[in-house]
Scaffold this motif. Structure first.
Motif, PDB file in Angstrom:
ATOM      1  N   ASP A  27       0.744  -1.242   0.094  1.00  0.00           N
ATOM      2  CA  ASP A  27      -0.112   0.075   0.023  1.00  0.00           C
ATOM      3  C   ASP A  27       0.927   1.197   0.011  1.00  0.00           C
ATOM      4  O   ASP A  27       1.879   1.439   0.766  1.00  0.00           O
ATOM      5  CB  ASP A  27      -0.849   0.140   1.297  1.00  0.00           C
ATOM      6  N   GLY A  28       0.602   2.371  -0.899  1.00  0.00           N
ATOM      7  CA  GLY A  28       1.345   3.337  -0.843  1.00  0.00           C
ATOM      8  C   GLY A  28       2.418   3.497  -1.860  1.00  0.00           C
ATOM      9  O   GLY A  28       3.085   4.422  -2.230  1.00  0.00           O
ATOM     10  N   ASP A  29       2.941   2.237  -2.343  1.00  0.00           N
ATOM     11  CA  ASP A  29       3.924   2.397  -3.430  1.00  0.00           C
ATOM     12  C   ASP A  29       3.485   2.631  -4.578  1.00  0.00           C
ATOM     13  O   ASP A  29       2.180   2.525  -5.345  1.00  0.00           O
ATOM     14  CB  ASP A  29       4.451   0.722  -3.612  1.00  0.00           C
ATOM     15  N   PRO A  30       4.399   3.533  -5.409  1.00  0.00           N
ATOM     16  CA  PRO A  30       4.075   3.365  -6.914  1.00  0.00           C
ATOM     17  C   PRO A  30       4.047   2.374  -7.772  1.00  0.00           C
ATOM     18  O   PRO A  30       4.667   1.486  -7.631  1.00  0.00           O
ATOM     19  CB  PRO A  30       5.250   4.555  -7.466  1.00  0.00           C
ATOM     20  N   VAL A  31       3.062   2.430  -8.704  1.00  0.00           N
ATOM     21  CA  VAL A  31       2.801   1.162  -9.584  1.00  0.00           C
ATOM     22  C   VAL A  31       2.878   1.678 -10.979  1.00  0.00           C
ATOM     23  O   VAL A  31       2.322   2.889 -11.340  1.00  0.00           O
ATOM     24  CB  VAL A  31       1.718   0.425  -9.568  1.00  0.00           C
ATOM     25  N   GLU A  32       3.489   0.797 -11.898  1.00  0.00           N
ATOM     26  CA  GLU A  32       3.442   1.307 -13.370  1.00  0.00           C
ATOM     27  C   GLU A  32       2.325   0.594 -14.148  1.00  0.00           C
ATOM     28  O   GLU A  32       1.801  -0.562 -13.452  1.00  0.00           O
ATOM     29  CB  GLU A  32       4.761   0.986 -13.995  1.00  0.00           C
ATOM     30  N   ALA A  33       1.747   1.072 -14.999  1.00  0.00           N
ATOM     31  CA  ALA A  33       0.769   0.248 -15.912  1.00  0.00           C
ATOM     32  C   ALA A  33       1.176  -1.182 -16.329  1.00  0.00           C
ATOM     33  O   ALA A  33       2.426  -0.901 -16.799  1.00  0.00           O
ATOM     34  CB  ALA A  33       0.288   0.924 -17.394  1.00  0.00           C
ATOM     35  N   ASP A  34       0.712  -2.309 -15.958  1.00  0.00           N
ATOM     36  CA  ASP A  34       0.880  -3.455 -16.462  1.00  0.00           C
ATOM     37  C   ASP A  34       1.876  -4.297 -15.609  1.00  0.00           C
ATOM     38  O   ASP A  34       2.542  -5.213 -15.864  1.00  0.00           O
ATOM     39  CB  ASP A  34       1.601  -3.605 -18.020  1.00  0.00           C
ATOM     40  N   GLN A  35       2.176  -3.602 -14.287  1.00  0.00           N
ATOM     41  CA  GLN A  35       2.844  -3.983 -13.356  1.00  0.00           C
ATOM     42  C   GLN A  35       2.412  -5.093 -12.650  1.00  0.00           C
ATOM     43  O   GLN A  35       1.116  -5.121 -12.431  1.00  0.00           O
ATOM     44  CB  GLN A  35       3.517  -2.973 -12.309  1.00  0.00           C
ATOM     45  N   VAL A  36       2.870  -6.142 -12.294  1.00  0.00           N
ATOM     46  CA  VAL A  36       2.801  -7.326 -11.354  1.00  0.00           C
ATOM     47  C   VAL A  36       2.216  -7.119 -10.103  1.00  0.00           C
ATOM     48  O   VAL A  36       3.268  -6.440  -9.357  1.00  0.00           O
ATOM     49  CB  VAL A  36       3.531  -8.624 -11.602  1.00  0.00           C
ATOM     50  N   ILE A  37       1.145  -6.914  -9.566  1.00  0.00           N
ATOM     51  CA  ILE A  37       0.865  -6.815  -8.039  1.00  0.00           C
ATOM     52  C   ILE A  37       0.476  -7.896  -7.261  1.00  0.00           C
ATOM     53  O   ILE A  37       0.293  -7.899  -6.211  1.00  0.00           O
ATOM     54  CB  ILE A  37      -0.266  -5.660  -7.820  1.00  0.00           C
ATOM     55  N   GLY A  38       0.287  -9.126  -8.057  1.00  0.00           N
ATOM     56  CA  GLY A  38       0.197 -10.389  -7.156  1.00  0.00           C
ATOM     57  C   GLY A  38      -0.215 -11.368  -8.269  1.00  0.00           C
ATOM     58  O   GLY A  38       0.034 -11.337  -9.409  1.00  0.00           O
ATOM     59  N   LEU A  39      -0.639 -12.687  -7.520  1.00  0.00           N
ATOM     60  CA  LEU A  39      -0.974 -13.982  -8.415  1.00  0.00           C
ATOM     61  C   LEU A  39      -2.158 -14.517  -7.916  1.00  0.00           C
ATOM     62  O   LEU A  39      -2.614 -14.329  -7.017  1.00  0.00           O
ATOM     63  CB  LEU A  39       0.117 -14.996  -8.181  1.00  0.00           C
TER      64      LEU A  39
END
Length: 79
Positions: free
Chosen positions: A26-38
């Motif tokens: 939570d609070g981290d930057p993410v890029e489009a198409d970045q894996v966040i989980g499985l």
């Protein structure tokens, strides 16, 4: 805000394996198409990716929770 939804039923995991760090917090930057989980279905793992770039506001499900198609997994604040 963008909602990241589950594409399939299964068990959601925030880590690549039990002894590894989460893909994102939570609070981290993410890029489009970045894996966040499985999502695991019958020992098959599928990546869950962010649809938008921004900041991961919050996960809506816990690590190890069951999810169904369309369930909101996380919310990203775009920008």
């Amino acid at each position: 805000m963008a909602e990241i939804q589950s594409p399939m039923p299964g068990v959601f995991y925030r880590r690549p394996s039990p002894d590894k760090d989460p893909f994102v917090q939570d609070g981290d930057p993410v890029e489009a198409d970045q894996v966040i989980g499985l999502i695991e279905v019958m020992k098959q793992f599928s990546e869950v990716r962010s649809d938008a770039a921004g900041t991961l506001q919050a996960f809506e499900v816990e690590d190890g929770d069951m999810v169904n198609p369309g369930d909101v997994i996380a919310v990203v604040t775009e920008g």
